[in-house]
Design an enzyme around this catalytic site. Structure first.
Site, PDB file in Angstrom:
ATOM      1  N   GLY A 110       0.833  -1.196   0.000  1.00  0.00           N
ATOM      2  CA  GLY A 110       0.000   0.000   0.000  1.00  0.00           C
ATOM      3  C   GLY A 110       0.866   1.245   0.000  1.00  0.00           C
ATOM      4  O   GLY A 110       1.873   1.338  -0.698  1.00  0.00           O
ATOM      5  N   SER A 138       3.173  -6.429  -4.208  1.00  0.00           N
ATOM      6  CA  SER A 138       2.470  -5.161  -4.404  1.00  0.00           C
ATOM      7  C   SER A 138       3.484  -4.017  -4.399  1.00  0.00           C
ATOM      8  O   SER A 138       4.417  -4.008  -5.203  1.00  0.00           O
ATOM      9  CB  SER A 138       1.385  -4.999  -3.350  1.00  0.00           C
ATOM     10  OG  SER A 138       0.537  -3.902  -3.648  1.00  0.00           O
ATOM     11  N   ASP A 153     -10.470 -21.679 -21.821  1.00  0.00           N
ATOM     12  CA  ASP A 153      -9.825 -22.621 -20.907  1.00  0.00           C
ATOM     13  C   ASP A 153      -9.046 -23.714 -21.622  1.00  0.00           C
ATOM     14  O   ASP A 153      -7.998 -24.146 -21.160  1.00  0.00           O
ATOM     15  CB  ASP A 153     -10.878 -23.232 -19.979  1.00  0.00           C
ATOM     16  CG  ASP A 153     -10.287 -24.156 -18.920  1.00  0.00           C
ATOM     17  OD1 ASP A 153      -9.064 -24.192 -18.798  1.00  0.00           O
ATOM     18  OD2 ASP A 153     -11.049 -24.814 -18.204  1.00  0.00           O
ATOM     19  N   ASP A 179      -4.719 -24.687 -23.488  1.00  0.00           N
ATOM     20  CA  ASP A 179      -3.498 -25.343 -23.012  1.00  0.00           C
ATOM     21  C   ASP A 179      -3.588 -26.859 -23.114  1.00  0.00           C
ATOM     22  O   ASP A 179      -2.734 -27.563 -22.596  1.00  0.00           O
ATOM     23  CB  ASP A 179      -3.216 -24.938 -21.561  1.00  0.00           C
ATOM     24  CG  ASP A 179      -4.332 -25.359 -20.600  1.00  0.00           C
ATOM     25  OD1 ASP A 179      -5.394 -25.779 -21.077  1.00  0.00           O
ATOM     26  OD2 ASP A 179      -4.122 -25.266 -19.376  1.00  0.00           O
ATOM     27  N   ASP A 206      -9.675 -27.241 -17.312  1.00  0.00           N
ATOM     28  CA  ASP A 206      -9.464 -27.545 -15.894  1.00  0.00           C
ATOM     29  C   ASP A 206      -9.742 -26.355 -14.984  1.00  0.00           C
ATOM     30  O   ASP A 206      -9.343 -26.347 -13.823  1.00  0.00           O
ATOM     31  CB  ASP A 206      -8.026 -28.022 -15.679  1.00  0.00           C
ATOM     32  CG  ASP A 206      -6.982 -26.993 -16.109  1.00  0.00           C
ATOM     33  OD1 ASP A 206      -7.365 -25.941 -16.673  1.00  0.00           O
ATOM     34  OD2 ASP A 206      -5.780 -27.239 -15.896  1.00  0.00           O
ATOM     35  N   ASP A 238      -4.948 -10.045 -11.383  1.00  0.00           N
ATOM     36  CA  ASP A 238      -4.661  -8.903 -10.520  1.00  0.00           C
ATOM     37  C   ASP A 238      -5.547  -7.738 -10.944  1.00  0.00           C
ATOM     38  O   ASP A 238      -5.523  -7.323 -12.099  1.00  0.00           O
ATOM     39  CB  ASP A 238      -3.187  -8.516 -10.647  1.00  0.00           C
ATOM     40  CG  ASP A 238      -2.757  -7.497  -9.596  1.00  0.00           C
ATOM     41  OD1 ASP A 238      -3.529  -6.536  -9.339  1.00  0.00           O
ATOM     42  OD2 ASP A 238      -1.663  -7.643  -9.040  1.00  0.00           O
ATOM     43  N   HIS A 273      -4.672 -10.156  -6.562  1.00  0.00           N
ATOM     44  CA  HIS A 273      -3.538  -9.354  -6.122  1.00  0.00           C
ATOM     45  C   HIS A 273      -2.837 -10.004  -4.932  1.00  0.00           C
ATOM     46  O   HIS A 273      -3.388 -10.066  -3.831  1.00  0.00           O
ATOM     47  CB  HIS A 273      -4.015  -7.951  -5.745  1.00  0.00           C
ATOM     48  CG  HIS A 273      -2.908  -6.999  -5.448  1.00  0.00           C
ATOM     49  ND1 HIS A 273      -1.939  -6.676  -6.372  1.00  0.00           N
ATOM     50  CD2 HIS A 273      -2.589  -6.303  -4.325  1.00  0.00           C
ATOM     51  CE1 HIS A 273      -1.091  -5.830  -5.834  1.00  0.00           C
ATOM     52  NE2 HIS A 273      -1.456  -5.586  -4.592  1.00  0.00           N
TER      53      HIS A 273
END
Length: 546
Positions: free
Chosen positions: A116, A205, A283, A286, A290, A439, A478
């Site tokens: 922060g 962060s 999804d 790849d 999953d 994030d 995050h």
């Protein structure tokens, strides 16, 4: 200010030489460390702590996460303040710190990054800064650990009023880390009779930003750095927070007083609808469906596919204003000429998680929002990022043409956007970065774009991988949270790289959202791809180029 910075860094290097274990003439008992105080170094506590205990106070942050406090080793704790002074408006400033020194020391120092707007000294235990991680804190592994408030004392980590003071801005941006590293190294040498053999940094962060900035501007300071979800372009991310708030408010219903309800612009059910549609669309790229989007760059989801055919909102579709808000947010902040101010955002399953909502939307069902974008950004932009400061900044009135340029002065000292790391690489230091694809405050697309610039300026992907690696975490918000494989140990991976020359080809992770499952996190630009076998085991995946 820069001469002061250089003087502090020079003192640290003079003390430790090439960061080796310099032998000293004597050691000191824990309580005797208080005698090392001087006019520019206050020591307010130096006392032994028995095994199995820690002070109950947490200095404004959440209680210690991870393993039980009872496992903590016997150690010495030192609290102090560096360079106390009276600043603008008669406010008292100084760089507070806490240092914990275990009786059974492993010869290493870990600098614990902040978060922060800092302003509080968190317990220096070296907790892995990922919500959901179960790895032992560094103190339990034998590290000496230091933490800092980054040069000011706030009400909490959202308090940016220190930004009215020029020196406090600089100390938060970059000055406090080498300053505290110097004093911690000196105190360690006094306690144990030798300086640390290795110095590491680990933070997420703003702590991630601190770590990246150290690699770029203090390249001789640390042997290894873990930078999680780094707010490396923090000045523009703060502008993007204002952009998101404005976009979402345009889709918000009104309360009885006619005020927009930010959290109601997209309900939890709405975001679950969107996340499920993202999974249905992206999804399987790849090789396996999953619940994890392992190939976000190939995801071409458009929320317009969920627009209600008649325009009337139902549980299975989105109103036109909601679609427009999502498109505006995910495309990224822009000025009136259409020029990008900040990166866009990848589509990922974690956008329906509580951690994503806490930043973008919040939970308040009134006209007074509690989303972090709305509360933290107004203070950080107004007091810290804008020059001159605008303490009464109204995010709804932020002008992206006029006001964005006002972040330039703080960006120059605060943003970790440099790409020259020749000294860092040459001395054998290593940088390990991880970042969640969901994030909500620091865009995953921004860090991957930066990583491509970093590779370009350091000899290409292969040369860069010799000293710096980025691991993207599907589903993670995050610094943890979300439907993700967020339980992993970046510090152990960094130690193996620095000390045994074992670069992390993959980091195997677990996650509470997927019990019994393991997955590899791959160094960017590689992605995990299913090759066959048990779909719940990391061994069934390989890291390959997209």
């Amino acid at each position: 200010m820069m001469s002061r910075h250089a003087r502090l860094l020079g003192s640290a290097l003079a003390l430790t030489g090439s960061f080796g274990a310099t032998a000293l003439a004597q050691t000191r008992a824990c309580t005797d460390l208080a005698a090392l105080a001087r006019p520019d170094l206050r020591i307010t506590r130096a006392e032994p702590v028995p095994a199995g205990t820690l002070p109950t106070e947490n200095r404004g942050r959440a209680a210690l996460a991870g393993p039980d406090r009872a496992a903590m080793p016997a150690h010495c704790v030192v609290d102090g303040m560096i360079a106390p002074r009276t600043g603008v408006g008669g406010v008292s400033f100084g760089t507070g710190f806490q240092l914990r020194l275990p009786e059974d020391w492993n010869g290493k120092l870990l600098f614990q990054g902040g978060g922060g707007m800092d302003g509080v000294v968190v317990e220096a235990t070296g907790v892995v800064p990922i919500a959901g991680a179960t790895a032992a804190p560094a103190l339990m592994r034998g590290y000496a650990v230091v933490s800092t408030d980054a040069g000011h004392q706030g009400r909490d980590t959202r308090d940016a009023t220190f930004g009215l003071d020029q020196q406090a801005r600089y100390d938060y941006a970059q000055g406090s880390v080498p300053m505290v590293a110097r004093e911690a190294t000196s105190l360690i040498a006094s306690r144990y009779g030798r300086a640390p053999e290795r110095r590491y940094f680990m933070g997420c962060s703003n702590g991630g930003r601190q770590g990246m900035l150290a690699a770029q501007r203090d390249p001789l300071l640390f042997d290894g750095i873990v930078a999680g979800n780094p707010g490396f372009r923090l000045s523009r991310a703060a502008v993007a927070q204002a952009w998101d708030v404005q976009a979402l408010l345009r889709a918000a219903p009104r309360d009885a007083d006619g005020q927009p309800i930010l959290a109601a612009s997209l309900t939890p059910a709405d975001m679950t609808l969107v996340a499920n549609a993202v999974l249905a669309s992206c999804d399987g790229a790849d090789g396996l469906r999953d619940g994890l989007v392992q190939a976000p760059a190939s995801c071409r989801f458009d929320p317009a596919s969920l627009r209600c055919p008649t325009g009337e909102k139902t549980a299975s579709c989105l109103a036109p204003a909601q679609v427009e808000a999502l498109q505006t947010v995910f495309a990224g902040a822009r000025n009136s000429r259409g020029e990008a101010i900040y990166a866009g955002w990848p589509w990922d399953a974690g956008i329906a998680s509580p951690g994503w909502r806490a930043w973008k939307l919040g939970t308040s069902q009134t006209g007074r929002p509690n989303a972090l974008n709305a509360t933290l950004a107004a203070s950080s932009l107004g007091y810290f990022f804008l020059t001159p400061p605008l303490p009464d900044l109204n995010l709804a009135a932020f002008d992206f043409d006029r006001d964005t340029a006002m972040t330039a002065q703080t960006a120059a000292i605060n943003d970790a956007t440099g790409t020259m790391m020749s000294s860092f690489a040459q001395r054998g230091s290593r940088l390990l970065v991880f970042h969640g694809n969901s994030d909500p405050v620091f865009s995953a697309s921004d860090i991957t774009a930066y990583w491509q610039d970093l590779a370009r300026d350091n000899g290409g992907d292969q040369a860069l991988a010799g000293f710096a690696r980025l691991f993207m975490v599907p589903g993670m918000a995050h610094c943890g949270g979300g439907p993700a494989m967020e339980d992993f140990d970046p510090l152990a991976a960094l130690e193996a790289w620095v000390e045994r020359n074992e670069p992390p080809a993959r980091i195997v992770a677990r996650g509470a959202s997927f019990p019994g499952r393991t997955r590899p996190h791959c160094p960017f630009p590689q992605q995990a791809h299913y090759t066959g076998g048990d779909p719940e085991r990391a061994e069934s995946f390989e890291c390959r180029a997209p």
